[in-house]
Design an enzyme around this catalytic site. Structure first.
Site, mmCIF file in Angstrom:
data_model
loop_
_atom_site.group_PDB
_atom_site.id
_atom_site.type_symbol
_atom_site.label_atom_id
_atom_site.label_comp_id
_atom_site.label_asym_id
_atom_site.label_seq_id
_atom_site.Cartn_x
_atom_site.Cartn_y
_atom_site.Cartn_z
ATOM 1 N N ASP A 1 0.860 -1.181 0.000
ATOM 2 C CA ASP A 1 0.000 0.000 0.000
ATOM 3 C C ASP A 1 0.901 1.237 0.000
ATOM 4 O OD1 ASP A 1 -1.670 2.135 0.713
ATOM 5 O OD2 ASP A 1 -2.972 0.852 1.931
ATOM 6 N N PHE A 2 0.673 2.147 -0.956
ATOM 7 C CA PHE A 2 1.513 3.350 -1.059
ATOM 8 C C PHE A 2 1.441 4.219 0.203
ATOM 9 C CE2 PHE A 2 0.410 3.228 -5.860
ATOM 10 C CZ PHE A 2 1.366 2.249 -6.075
ATOM 11 N N LYS B 1 2.767 13.723 -15.996
ATOM 12 C CA LYS B 1 1.714 14.731 -16.015
ATOM 13 C C LYS B 1 0.393 14.044 -15.669
ATOM 14 C CE LYS B 1 -0.002 14.789 -20.788
ATOM 15 N NZ LYS B 1 -1.434 14.741 -20.565
ATOM 16 N N LYS C 1 10.283 12.155 -28.403
ATOM 17 C CA LYS C 1 10.074 11.688 -29.772
ATOM 18 C C LYS C 1 11.240 12.112 -30.664
ATOM 19 C CE LYS C 1 5.033 11.509 -29.568
ATOM 20 N NZ LYS C 1 4.873 10.088 -29.868
ATOM 21 N N ASP D 1 -4.861 19.044 -20.739
ATOM 22 C CA ASP D 1 -4.333 17.739 -21.115
ATOM 23 C C ASP D 1 -3.259 17.830 -22.189
ATOM 24 O OD1 ASP D 1 -4.434 14.848 -20.824
ATOM 25 O OD2 ASP D 1 -5.322 14.806 -22.833
ATOM 26 N N HIS E 1 2.286 19.484 -23.808
ATOM 27 C CA HIS E 1 2.838 19.039 -25.095
ATOM 28 C C HIS E 1 3.029 20.187 -26.084
ATOM 29 C CE1 HIS E 1 2.314 15.145 -23.533
ATOM 30 N NE2 HIS E 1 1.132 14.861 -24.008
ATOM 31 N N LYS F 1 -9.699 15.813 -30.083
ATOM 32 C CA LYS F 1 -9.933 14.371 -30.070
ATOM 33 C C LYS F 1 -11.041 14.005 -31.059
ATOM 34 C CE LYS F 1 -8.283 13.003 -25.511
ATOM 35 N NZ LYS F 1 -7.208 12.183 -26.103
#
Length: 506
Positions: A92-93, A155, A189, A242, A247, A347
């Site tokens: 357990d963390f 993130k 990348k 997001d 990014h 999206k």
């Protein structure tokens, strides 16, 4: 890749049963192992709450490697050698016993290695566990060596400026800044890393890289996937948090930064931070003029029906969360004064596409009537890894007729070897203590400062100017209208059908 170091490596993954570990982290570490980039002595400690049989756990990791590794299915002998270095720790963390057990395992490994090596702790966990784990690592002195011990945090790093500052303060009270690696996989990348080489190692472009010759710049990351099963997280986040805050702003920094004094982590991170601090702040009025937000409705993507965002799992049927953002930014410095930077992400769009377009100004002397297409430098990050230059050329024949042509550099044609995945490059950098591709505390906060006026304006007016676009399209018309008068629409990579036809005709 960089040469391997002699230090033994104790690698701990918190959240070992999660999707990130199975899809990205273990395949990346396995590829580094079989290509001899990991140190001769290493151990991977996988920590999670669930009680599982270790053999079954390793078999699940193997299926992840077979499915997601760029090298295809694992060779049995190589996997056996790699899997022997993996151990599972149920814990357990939130319990001290977990960290006591972990410390024993790490110290036993170091005793057997006869050397105090590097320790890497990867937080592949929900944000609510970051402070819990960090506090325990600090208290138990698992991560106390400023030279050799590092934590890696995924993130989202905070949900706004205040929470990001709070988290930065929390972490830097327990670890030195150089121990904290805030990871953004986009920066690992290959094409993204190549932008700096392209800019600063080729003097032919650098004299043109300014307001005198560049008309505008487009940075677009279109996603074909919908929100899917991430509705619970996404509905509290949205596309701005997001994608844009991390990014796309990082891509903007690489494109817009001044040449650093040296290829060193702090010099590069200083240059990026300076860009973020130079972005002109949005007023509330400018938010609703220069930022477009939208949400996808039902539609069809690749002949498959998609439901509307408001019908997705764990999404409010009255949600105003944006799944698409397009915005216009200005950078107030001598190099970029007056040059607009257009950022877009969304999206459930037509196809997957991450592309940077540098559009140059028109020819000052128009002596040819069909000289109508401006020069463009096109950097395709995915799915094609390609850099191309669009310019005018004479059509063969007796008449002076111009046609735009492309000069292409493609990784597939230029290199025969398999390209490393982003996580491979980033994990190896952490083990080497190279923070070049990772965000510093002040970078994170500067990025949040850029988007906070937008978030604040939307919070005050939750549904104002919220657009809608059909799944399987390139977003709302307002997104393209934002580009005017600089362009009629966003640059689009050729369709898959066009790419196939070109490949056949070569």
């Amino acid at each position: 890749m960089k040469p391997k170091k002699a230090y033994p490596a104790a690698i701990t993954i918190f959240g070992a049963r999660g999707d990130l570990t199975r899809r990205k982290l273990i395949p990346a570490l396995y590829n580094l192992f079989i290509e001899n980039h990991l140190p001769a002595l290493f151990e991977i400690f996988c920590v999670d709450f669930q009680t599982v049989d270790e053999a079954a756990f390793k078999n699940d990791l193997l299926s992840g490697v077979n499915e997601f590794s760029r090298n295809g299915k694992a060779e049995p002998s190589k996997w056996a050698g790699f899997a022997a270095r993996i151990s599972y720790l149920q814990g357990d963390f939130t319990k001290k016993e977990t960290y006591i057990s972990l410390k024993t395992k790490v110290e036993d490994f170091e005793k057997s290695s006869k050397q105090r090596g590097n320790r890497m702790f990867y937080f592949a966990v929900a944000p609510r566990f970051i402070e819990v784990i960090a506090e325990a690592l600090s208290t138990r002195k698992l991560c106390s060596n400023k030279t050799h011990d590092r934590i890696v945090v995924e993130k989202p790093f905070g949900t706004d400026l205040a929470t990001a500052r709070k988290l930065n303060h929390f972490l830097t009270k327990r670890f030195s800044e150089k121990q904290v690696y805030r990871i953004d996989h986009y920066l690992g990348k290959e094409t993204v890393q190549n932008i700096m080489a392209f800019r600063f190692a080729n003097f032919v472009f650098e004299p043109l890289w300014n307001k005198n010759y560049i008309d505008h710049i487009q940075i677009s990351v279109a996603e074909q996937v919908s929100v899917g099963k991430r509705g619970g997280y996404y509905d509290a986040s949205g596309a701005l948090r997001d994608m844009i805050q991390n990014h796309l702003l990082q891509l903007l920094c690489i494109v817009a930064m001044e040449c650093p004094g040296a290829y060193k982590a702090e010099a590069i991170r200083d240059a990026k931070t300076k860009v973020l601090k130079s972005i002109r702040p949005f007023t509330t009025q400018q938010v609703f003029k220069n930022v477009v937000r939208a949400q996808y409705t039902a539609g069809e993507v690749d002949d498959v029906q998609r439901i509307a965002y408001r019908q997705e799992e764990q999404v409010s049927p009255e949600s105003n969360t944006e799944t698409f953002v397009a915005l216009k930014m200005l950078i107030d410095n001598p190099r970029w004064e007056g040059v607009p930077f257009f950022l877009r992400t969304g999206k459930s769009m037509t196809r997957q596409s991450s592309v940077i377009v540098v559009q140059f100004k028109d020819s000052p002397h128009k002596i040819f009537k069909d000289d109508i297409v401006p020069n463009r430098l096109i950097i395709s990050i995915q799915p094609e890894l390609e850099i191309s230059l669009l310019f005018e050329s004479k059509v063969p024949g007796l008449q002076m007729k111009l046609v735009p042509v492309e000069m292409d550099f493609t990784y597939q044609e230029a290199y025969t070897e398999s390209l490393p995945e982003a996580y491979e490059a980033l994990l190896l950098d952490v083990l080497h203590g190279d923070a070049t591709l990772f965000m510093r505390a002040d970078q994170v906060e500067a990025a949040w400062k850029v988007v906070m006026p937008i978030l604040d304006a939307w919070k005050k007016s939750p549904s104002k100017q919220l657009q809608f676009y059909e799944s399987g399209t390139w977003g709302p018309a307002a997104g393209s209208n934002l580009l005017k008068p600089y362009a009629k629409e966003w640059y689009r990579l050729p369709s898959r059908e066009t790419v196939k036809k070109l490949a056949v005709n070569k």
